[in-house]
Design an enzyme around this catalytic site. Structure first.
Site, PDB file in Angstrom:
ATOM      1  N   ASN A 102       0.877  -1.171   0.000  1.00  0.00           N
ATOM      2  CA  ASN A 102       0.000   0.000   0.000  1.00  0.00           C
ATOM      3  C   ASN A 102       0.914   1.221   0.000  1.00  0.00           C
ATOM      4  OD1 ASN A 102      -1.891   1.961   0.403  1.00  0.00           O
ATOM      5  ND2 ASN A 102      -2.518   1.296   2.455  1.00  0.00           N
ATOM      6  N   TRP A 103       1.121   1.763  -1.193  1.00  0.00           N
ATOM      7  CA  TRP A 103       2.058   2.892  -1.319  1.00  0.00           C
ATOM      8  C   TRP A 103       1.474   4.178  -0.734  1.00  0.00           C
ATOM      9  CZ3 TRP A 103       4.040   2.406  -7.102  1.00  0.00           C
ATOM     10  CH2 TRP A 103       4.823   1.246  -7.213  1.00  0.00           C
ATOM     11  N   LYS A 104       0.160   4.198  -0.524  1.00  0.00           N
ATOM     12  CA  LYS A 104      -0.527   5.407  -0.039  1.00  0.00           C
ATOM     13  C   LYS A 104      -0.192   6.588  -0.959  1.00  0.00           C
ATOM     14  CE  LYS A 104      -0.512   3.361   4.515  1.00  0.00           C
ATOM     15  NZ  LYS A 104      -0.496   3.500   5.960  1.00  0.00           N
ATOM     16  N   HIS A 145      -9.785   1.066   4.107  1.00  0.00           N
ATOM     17  CA  HIS A 145      -8.566   1.300   4.892  1.00  0.00           C
ATOM     18  C   HIS A 145      -8.885   2.263   6.039  1.00  0.00           C
ATOM     19  CE1 HIS A 145      -4.585   2.623   6.072  1.00  0.00           C
ATOM     20  NE2 HIS A 145      -4.131   1.509   5.521  1.00  0.00           N
ATOM     21  N   GLY A 148       2.590  -1.008   4.292  1.00  0.00           N
ATOM     22  CA  GLY A 148       2.716   0.399   3.911  1.00  0.00           C
ATOM     23  C   GLY A 148       4.175   0.791   3.785  1.00  0.00           C
ATOM     24  N   GLY A 149       4.725   1.400   4.834  1.00  0.00           N
ATOM     25  CA  GLY A 149       6.081   1.954   4.805  1.00  0.00           C
ATOM     26  C   GLY A 149       7.136   1.050   4.184  1.00  0.00           C
ATOM     27  N   GLY A 154       1.906   2.328  10.732  1.00  0.00           N
ATOM     28  CA  GLY A 154       2.856   3.432  10.597  1.00  0.00           C
ATOM     29  C   GLY A 154       3.473   3.848  11.918  1.00  0.00           C
ATOM     30  N   GLU A 214      -7.395   4.712   7.201  1.00  0.00           N
ATOM     31  CA  GLU A 214      -7.189   6.142   6.892  1.00  0.00           C
ATOM     32  C   GLU A 214      -8.392   6.707   6.128  1.00  0.00           C
ATOM     33  OE1 GLU A 214      -3.335   5.624   5.078  1.00  0.00           O
ATOM     34  OE2 GLU A 214      -2.542   5.058   7.037  1.00  0.00           O
ATOM     35  N   SER A 216       2.880  -2.106  10.321  1.00  0.00           N
ATOM     36  CA  SER A 216       4.332  -2.169  10.562  1.00  0.00           C
ATOM     37  C   SER A 216       4.959  -3.530  10.233  1.00  0.00           C
ATOM     38  CB  SER A 216       4.655  -1.743  11.991  1.00  0.00           C
ATOM     39  OG  SER A 216       4.223  -0.407  12.217  1.00  0.00           O
ATOM     40  N   GLU A 240      -5.908  -4.871  10.101  1.00  0.00           N
ATOM     41  CA  GLU A 240      -4.886  -3.871  10.386  1.00  0.00           C
ATOM     42  C   GLU A 240      -5.241  -3.123  11.671  1.00  0.00           C
ATOM     43  OE1 GLU A 240      -2.746  -2.724   6.484  1.00  0.00           O
ATOM     44  OE2 GLU A 240      -4.487  -1.444   6.685  1.00  0.00           O
TER      45      GLU A 240
HETATM   46  P1  PGA Z   1       2.418   0.336   7.638  1.00  0.00           P
HETATM   47  O1  PGA Z   1       0.989   0.571   6.923  1.00  0.00           O
HETATM   48  O2  PGA Z   1       2.973  -0.939   7.084  1.00  0.00           O
HETATM   49  O3  PGA Z   1       3.239   1.543   7.251  1.00  0.00           O
HETATM   50  O4  PGA Z   1       2.153   0.255   9.097  1.00  0.00           O
HETATM   51  C1  PGA Z   1       0.124  -0.506   6.681  1.00  0.00           C
HETATM   52  C2  PGA Z   1      -1.144   0.001   6.040  1.00  0.00           C
HETATM   53  O5  PGA Z   1      -1.616   1.091   6.393  1.00  0.00           O
HETATM   54  O6  PGA Z   1      -1.705  -0.664   5.153  1.00  0.00           O
END
Ligand code: PGA
Length: 255
Positions: free
Chosen positions: A9-11, A97, A236-237, A175, A99, A215, A169
């Site tokens: 997930n590059w966001k 998601h 994500g990250g 994050g 967010e 994470s 998640e």
């Molecule tokens: P993260 O994000 O790996 O940076 O914690 C995961 C996500 O939001 O899908």
């Protein structure tokens, strides 16, 4: 065997040249992938075609959109419909998601509509669920996640849920560098599978891939993915760093 999936997930990160470089580096590594072990890259809308066409020569890498509209078409400036995604051959879409739920006020009902639209147009949703820290601290995470599933998915037929993809998640782990322990992940994944069994039966629930997100990194992926109900990750990250994400792909369960 249900699918094992390493999803990125590059966001809202990377320019197109940076994204192309990342994909080039990812594809330079060799992986043990097959029909049941796949990679999905959740890329920003403007790059879906460019990155998707770079993945055309690979068999087991696909793109995902990170969101879609809850309307079919019309006067909704700035929105992207599932039909548009279908017309550019996008096979997956991330829905719900945390967010999106938090910053864009997406409700259970809106997410249910998005899931319906995705399935109507033949896209596979990657449906996200997970509790905030206060709920985890109160110990009510199981019923919280159960409600998310019931409200947005349980109107579907067993046929539609067969082979579905869910990402658990926990918001407190996204994050933050704070990963759920592999036991906490397994516990929730087993609970999710039990809830799906209750609604749709064991055969359907055994076919559902439940990814862990929050994470995930190269250093903890194997321990998480080894758990029986953890079928890969939504990352994500660490998905923005080729060496990290390559190692995460290689940590998927082997047959
Ligand atoms: P993260 O994000 O790996 O940076 O914690 C995961 C996500 O939001 O899908």
């Amino acid at each position: 065997m249900r699918k094992q999936i390493a999803a990125a997930n590059w966001k809202m990160n990377l320019t197109l040249p940076q994204a192309e470089q990342l994909v080039k580096e990812l594809l330079a590594t060799s992986y043990q992938l097959d029909e049941n072990r796949r990679v999905v890259l959740g890329v920003p809308f403007p790059y879906l075609t460019a990155i998707g066409s770079r993945l055309d020569q690979t068999k087991y890498f696909d793109v995902a959109a990170q969101n879609c509209a809850d309307k079919k078409s019309g006067a909704f400036t700035g929105e992207t419909s599932v039909e548009m995604l279908k017309s550019i051959q996008v096979p997956y879409v991330i829905i719900g998601h945390s967010e999106r739920r938090e910053y864009f006020n997406e409700t259970h009902a809106m997410l249910a509509t998005k899931v319906d639209l995705a399935l109507e147009y033949g896209l596979q949703p990657i449906f996200c669920c997970g509790e905030p820290l206060a709920i985890r601290e109160a110990g009510t995470q199981n019923s919280f996640v159960e409600t998310q599933l019931k409200e947005s998915l349980f109107h579907l037929s067993a046929e539609q849920v067969q082979g579905f993809i869910i990402a658990y998640e926990p918001i407190w782990a996204i994050g933050t560098g704070k990963t759920a322990s592999s036991n906490q992940a397994q516990e929730m994944h087993a609970h999710i599978r039990k809830v799906i069994t209750g609604q749709y039966g064991k055969e359907v629930s055994d076919s559902v891939s439940i990814l862990y997100g929050g994470s995930v990194k190269a250093s903890n992926a194997s321990e998480l993915f080894e758990k029986p109900d953890v079928d890969g990750g939504l990352v994500g990250g660490a998905s923005l760093v080729a060496t990290e994400f390559s190692a995460i792909i290689n940590a998927l369960k082997k047959p």
